[in-house]
Scaffold this active site. Structure first.
Site, PDB file in Angstrom:
ATOM      1  N   ASP A 100       0.852  -1.188   0.000  1.00 57.57           N
ATOM      2  CA  ASP A 100       0.000   0.000   0.000  1.00 57.57           C
ATOM      3  C   ASP A 100       0.887   1.238   0.000  1.00 57.57           C
ATOM      4  OD1 ASP A 100      -2.319   1.468  -0.094  1.00 57.57           O
ATOM      5  OD2 ASP A 100      -3.133   0.729   1.802  1.00 57.57           O
ATOM      6  N   ASP A 101       0.277   2.365  -0.367  1.00 56.60           N
ATOM      7  CA  ASP A 101       1.062   3.597  -0.391  1.00 56.60           C
ATOM      8  C   ASP A 101       1.438   4.053   1.008  1.00 56.60           C
ATOM      9  OD1 ASP A 101      -1.602   4.222   0.176  1.00 56.60           O
ATOM     10  OD2 ASP A 101      -1.799   5.778  -1.339  1.00 56.60           O
ATOM     11  N   ASP A 104      -1.882   4.773   8.005  1.00 58.83           N
ATOM     12  CA  ASP A 104      -2.179   5.941   8.855  1.00 58.83           C
ATOM     13  C   ASP A 104      -2.630   5.426  10.225  1.00 58.83           C
ATOM     14  OD1 ASP A 104      -3.494   8.141  10.115  1.00 58.83           O
ATOM     15  OD2 ASP A 104      -3.812   9.113   8.208  1.00 58.83           O
TER      16      ASP A 104
HETATM   17  O1  LIG Z   1      -4.227   3.235   7.920  1.00 61.40           O
HETATM   18  P1  LIG Z   1      -5.546   3.820   7.551  1.00 61.40           P
HETATM   19  O2  LIG Z   1      -5.982   4.904   8.508  1.00 61.40           O
HETATM   20  O3  LIG Z   1      -6.628   2.797   7.353  1.00 61.40           O
HETATM   21  O4  LIG Z   1      -5.376   4.602   6.166  1.00 61.40           O
HETATM   22  C1  LIG Z   1      -4.549   4.190   5.110  1.00 61.40           C
HETATM   23  C2  LIG Z   1      -5.329   3.987   3.826  1.00 61.40           C
HETATM   24  O5  LIG Z   1      -6.018   5.201   3.448  1.00 61.40           O
HETATM   25  C3  LIG Z   1      -5.753   5.496   2.089  1.00 61.40           C
HETATM   26  O6  LIG Z   1      -6.623   4.801   1.221  1.00 61.40           O
HETATM   27  P2  LIG Z   1      -8.135   5.260   0.940  1.00 61.40           P
HETATM   28  O7  LIG Z   1      -9.055   4.459   1.820  1.00 61.40           O
HETATM   29  O8  LIG Z   1      -8.228   6.751   1.053  1.00 61.40           O
HETATM   30  O9  LIG Z   1      -8.440   4.803  -0.543  1.00 61.40           O
HETATM   31  P3  LIG Z   1      -7.614   5.000  -1.905  1.00 61.40           P
HETATM   32  O10 LIG Z   1      -6.337   4.236  -1.754  1.00 61.40           O
HETATM   33  O11 LIG Z   1      -8.518   4.420  -2.923  1.00 61.40           O
HETATM   34  O12 LIG Z   1      -7.379   6.470  -2.099  1.00 61.40           O
HETATM   35  C4  LIG Z   1      -4.360   4.966   1.875  1.00 61.40           C
HETATM   36  O13 LIG Z   1      -4.134   4.700   0.496  1.00 61.40           O
HETATM   37  C5  LIG Z   1      -4.363   3.690   2.687  1.00 61.40           C
HETATM   38  O14 LIG Z   1      -4.860   2.604   1.935  1.00 61.40           O
HETATM   39  N1  LIG Z   2      -3.579  10.783   0.522  1.00 58.57           N
HETATM   40  C1  LIG Z   2      -3.678  10.372   1.793  1.00 58.57           C
HETATM   41  N2  LIG Z   2      -4.589   9.433   2.118  1.00 58.57           N
HETATM   42  C2  LIG Z   2      -4.624   9.044   3.427  1.00 58.57           C
HETATM   43  N3  LIG Z   2      -5.432   8.152   4.041  1.00 58.57           N
HETATM   44  C3  LIG Z   2      -5.107   8.141   5.344  1.00 58.57           C
HETATM   45  N4  LIG Z   2      -4.119   9.000   5.607  1.00 58.57           N
HETATM   46  C4  LIG Z   2      -3.797   9.582   4.422  1.00 58.57           C
HETATM   47  C5  LIG Z   2      -2.833  10.573   4.042  1.00 58.57           C
HETATM   48  O1  LIG Z   2      -2.048  11.109   4.846  1.00 58.57           O
HETATM   49  N5  LIG Z   2      -2.829  10.927   2.717  1.00 58.57           N
HETATM   50 MG   LIG Z   3      -5.630   3.245  -0.020  1.00 64.05          MG
END
Ligand SMILES: O=P(O)(O)OC[C@H]1O[C@H](OP(=O)(O)OP(=O)(O)O)[C@H](O)[C@@H]1O
Ligand SMILES: Nc1nc2[nH]cnc2c(=O)[nH]1
Ligand SMILES: [Mg+2]
Length: 166
Positions: A100-101, A104
Site C-alpha cells: 500500500d502507499d 495511517d
Molecule cells: O491506515 P488507515 O488509517 O486505514 O489509512 C490508510 C489507507 O487510506 C488510504 O486509502 P483510501 O481508503 O483513502 O483509498 P484509496 O487508496 O482508494 O485512495 C491509503 O491509500 C491507505 O490505503
Molecule cells: N492521501 C492520503 N490518504 C490518506 N489516508 C489516510 N491518511 C492519508 C494521508 O495522509 N494521505
Molecule cells: Mg488506499
C-alpha cells in the site's frame, strides 16, 4: 477514535514516489522467503502504483488487488473489503507481498491482515499509529501530517515572493 488534525502537508512528486517505491523493493528483496515472493497484492487504489514498481523491480508477475474503502477525502469511515483477491491463489498469505502507499491509523491493514494473516505487509510511508501493522516501510511521517500523492495534485502558478503582498 480521536484523530489529530492534519496540521502539516507532505507533498510527494512522481519522481519521489518512484524513488521511495524502488527503495521499498530493494528492502523487500532482502526480506524475501527462501522460495521468493509468490505474488503481490496491491491495496487499491493508492497501493497500485507502488505495487507495480515493486513487482517490476522484483520480477513478480502474479499481481492481484484487494479493495478496501475507508476514506472519503480526509474523513474516515468503517473500512470494508469491497473486492477480494483470488483467495485460492493467496491462501493464508504465506509468500505474498501486500503493498500500500501508506499506513495511517492501521485500520485498513487490520482488515487486510484478517483476510491474509501470513502476508508480508509493505507500505512506502507510515505514520506512528499504524506502524505496528507494517512489516517493511521506507519513510515515517508524523501523525498530524497529511500525505499528498502526485495523482491528487497538479502543477500550478505560484506568485513570486516579492509580489506576495500586492
Ligand atoms: O491506515 P488507515 O488509517 O486505514 O489509512 C490508510 C489507507 O487510506 C488510504 O486509502 P483510501 O481508503 O483513502 O483509498 P484509496 O487508496 O482508494 O485512495 C491509503 O491509500 C491507505 O490505503
Ligand atoms: N492521501 C492520503 N490518504 C490518506 N489516508 C489516510 N491518511 C492519508 C494521508 O495522509 N494521505
Ligand atoms: Mg488506499
Amino acid at each position: 477514535m480521536d484523530r489529530l488534525p492534519h496540521e502539516k502537508g507532505f507533498h510527494v512528486s512522481w519522481d519521489q514516489l518512484h524513488r521511495d517505491a524502488r527503495a521499498l523493493a530493494w528492502r523487500l528483496q532482502d526480506a524475501r522467503p527462501e522460495a521468493g515472493w509468490r505474488a503481490v497484492v496491491a491495496i487499491t487504489r493508492g497501493g497500485m502504483a507502488p505495487a507495480m514498481i515493486v513487482a517490476r523491480e522484483l520480477d513478480i508477475r502474479t499481481v492481484d488487488t484487494i479493495s478496501v474503502k475507508s476514506y472519503n477525502h480526509q474523513t474516515q469511515a468503517e473500512p470494508r473489503i469491497i473486492k477480494s483477491p483470488d483467495m485460492e491463489m493467496v491462501g493464508d498469505g504465506s509468500g505474498v507481498l501486500v503493498v500500500d502507499d501508506l499506513v495511517d491509523t492501521g485500520r485498513t491493514l487490520e482488515v487486510v491482515k484478517a483476510a491474509m494473516p501470513k502476508a508480508h505487509i509493505a507500505t512506502v510511508y507510515a505514520k506512528p499509529q499504524g506502524r505496528p501493522q507494517v512489516d517493511t516501510f521506507i519513510t515515517e511521517v508524523s501523525q498530524d501530517t497529511w500525505i499528498f500523492f502526485p495523482w491528487d495534485m497538479a502543477l500550478q502558478y505560484v506568485k513570486p515572493y516579492h509580489g506576495a503582498d500586492d
